[in-house]
Design a protein around this motif. Structure first.
Motif, PDB file in Angstrom:
ATOM      1  N   GLY A  57       6.284   3.822   8.677  1.00  0.00           N
ATOM      2  CA  GLY A  57       4.974   4.418   8.521  1.00  0.00           C
ATOM      3  C   GLY A  57       4.898   5.051   7.334  1.00  0.00           C
ATOM      4  O   GLY A  57       4.541   3.884   6.162  1.00  0.00           O
ATOM      5  N   ALA A  58       3.717   5.551   6.903  1.00  0.00           N
ATOM      6  CA  ALA A  58       3.698   6.072   5.245  1.00  0.00           C
ATOM      7  C   ALA A  58       4.452   6.834   4.637  1.00  0.00           C
ATOM      8  O   ALA A  58       5.647   6.521   4.863  1.00  0.00           O
ATOM      9  N   ALA A  59       4.486   7.604   4.207  1.00  0.00           N
ATOM     10  CA  ALA A  59       5.171   8.306   3.239  1.00  0.00           C
ATOM     11  C   ALA A  59       6.332   8.970   4.336  1.00  0.00           C
ATOM     12  O   ALA A  59       6.346   9.511   5.051  1.00  0.00           O
ATOM     13  N   PHE A  60       7.348   8.992   4.159  1.00  0.00           N
ATOM     14  CA  PHE A  60       8.360  10.459   4.855  1.00  0.00           C
ATOM     15  C   PHE A  60       8.492   9.668   6.066  1.00  0.00           C
ATOM     16  O   PHE A  60       8.941  10.554   7.791  1.00  0.00           O
ATOM     17  N   HIS A  66       2.205   3.434  14.110  1.00  0.00           N
ATOM     18  CA  HIS A  66       0.902   3.146  13.329  1.00  0.00           C
ATOM     19  C   HIS A  66       0.347   2.335  12.660  1.00  0.00           C
ATOM     20  O   HIS A  66      -1.099   2.452  11.548  1.00  0.00           O
ATOM     21  N   THR A  67       1.313   1.609  12.381  1.00  0.00           N
ATOM     22  CA  THR A  67       1.164   0.650  11.212  1.00  0.00           C
ATOM     23  C   THR A  67      -0.772  -0.160  11.138  1.00  0.00           C
ATOM     24  O   THR A  67      -1.246  -0.347  10.014  1.00  0.00           O
ATOM     25  N   ALA A  68      -1.534  -0.488  12.798  1.00  0.00           N
ATOM     26  CA  ALA A  68      -2.828  -0.965  12.343  1.00  0.00           C
ATOM     27  C   ALA A  68      -3.327  -0.076  11.854  1.00  0.00           C
ATOM     28  O   ALA A  68      -4.456  -0.302  10.362  1.00  0.00           O
ATOM     29  N   VAL A  69      -3.604   1.172  11.385  1.00  0.00           N
ATOM     30  CA  VAL A  69      -4.479   2.461  10.690  1.00  0.00           C
ATOM     31  C   VAL A  69      -4.425   1.705   9.776  1.00  0.00           C
ATOM     32  O   VAL A  69      -5.289   2.622   8.607  1.00  0.00           O
ATOM     33  N   PHE A  70      -2.915   2.500   9.091  1.00  0.00           N
ATOM     34  CA  PHE A  70      -2.751   1.930   7.488  1.00  0.00           C
ATOM     35  C   PHE A  70      -3.048   0.531   6.488  1.00  0.00           C
ATOM     36  O   PHE A  70      -3.336   0.685   5.772  1.00  0.00           O
ATOM     37  N   ILE A  71      -2.923  -0.539   7.657  1.00  0.00           N
ATOM     38  CA  ILE A  71      -3.440  -1.599   7.380  1.00  0.00           C
ATOM     39  C   ILE A  71      -5.280  -1.046   7.103  1.00  0.00           C
ATOM     40  O   ILE A  71      -5.310  -2.124   5.552  1.00  0.00           O
ATOM     41  N   GLY A  72      -6.054  -1.035   7.993  1.00  0.00           N
ATOM     42  CA  GLY A  72      -6.978  -0.755   8.240  1.00  0.00           C
ATOM     43  C   GLY A  72      -7.362  -0.144   6.862  1.00  0.00           C
ATOM     44  O   GLY A  72      -8.938  -0.416   6.108  1.00  0.00           O
ATOM     45  N   LEU A  73      -7.668   1.042   6.523  1.00  0.00           N
ATOM     46  CA  LEU A  73      -7.204   1.972   5.336  1.00  0.00           C
ATOM     47  C   LEU A  73      -7.463   1.890   4.299  1.00  0.00           C
ATOM     48  O   LEU A  73      -7.980   1.314   3.328  1.00  0.00           O
ATOM     49  N   ALA A  74      -6.013   0.405   4.064  1.00  0.00           N
ATOM     50  CA  ALA A  74      -5.893   0.232   2.659  1.00  0.00           C
ATOM     51  C   ALA A  74      -6.351  -0.648   2.195  1.00  0.00           C
ATOM     52  O   ALA A  74      -7.160  -1.175   1.275  1.00  0.00           O
ATOM     53  N   VAL A  75      -7.284  -1.482   3.364  1.00  0.00           N
ATOM     54  CA  VAL A  75      -8.661  -2.482   3.245  1.00  0.00           C
ATOM     55  C   VAL A  75      -9.585  -1.880   2.471  1.00  0.00           C
ATOM     56  O   VAL A  75     -10.421  -2.239   1.982  1.00  0.00           O
ATOM     57  N   VAL A  76      -9.527  -1.352   3.017  1.00  0.00           N
ATOM     58  CA  VAL A  76     -10.966  -0.256   2.908  1.00  0.00           C
ATOM     59  C   VAL A  76     -10.797   0.080   1.849  1.00  0.00           C
ATOM     60  O   VAL A  76     -11.281   0.483   1.190  1.00  0.00           O
ATOM     61  N   ILE A  77     -10.283   0.976   1.408  1.00  0.00           N
ATOM     62  CA  ILE A  77      -9.399   1.712  -0.200  1.00  0.00           C
ATOM     63  C   ILE A  77      -9.934   0.834  -0.968  1.00  0.00           C
ATOM     64  O   ILE A  77     -10.729   0.010  -2.128  1.00  0.00           O
ATOM     65  N   VAL A  78      -9.642  -1.084  -1.136  1.00  0.00           N
ATOM     66  CA  VAL A  78      -9.552  -1.793  -1.525  1.00  0.00           C
ATOM     67  C   VAL A  78     -10.353  -2.147  -1.859  1.00  0.00           C
ATOM     68  O   VAL A  78     -11.271  -2.686  -3.026  1.00  0.00           O
TER      69      VAL A  78
END
Length: 82
Positions: A57-60, A66-78
């Motif tokens: 997951g994310a922190a802690f 929900h790995t796909a959500v974090f990958i999508g979020l990272a792509v948008v932020i980058v």
């Protein structure tokens, strides 16, 4: 001191590449040298011992599964940063 846009981008890119390489080297070392969920076999630094754990997951472990959500979020932020 004011750096040109090209020089700033080159420095940022170089630091990002070095950061990714260091991250991969450390993770590969940990995966090959430490035992999963076992603090007895890792290096002892006096105040703490190293132990291999997997956080999906994310922190802690928030958002685990929900790995796909974090990958999508990272792509948008980058993408926004670039």
């Amino acid at each position: 001191m004011h750096l040109s846009r090209k020089l700033s981008l080159a420095i940022f890119t170089a630091l990002a590449v070095v950061g990714v390489i260091v991250d991969r080297v450390v993770k590969n070392w940990a995966a090959s040298s430490l035992v999963l969920n076992d603090a007895t076999g890792g290096p002892d630094f006096g105040l703490f011992k190293m132990m291999l754990v997997h956080n999906e997951g994310a922190a802690f472990s928030m958002g685990e599964g929900h790995t796909a959500v974090f990958i999508g979020l990272a792509v948008v932020i980058v993408g926004a940063i670039v």
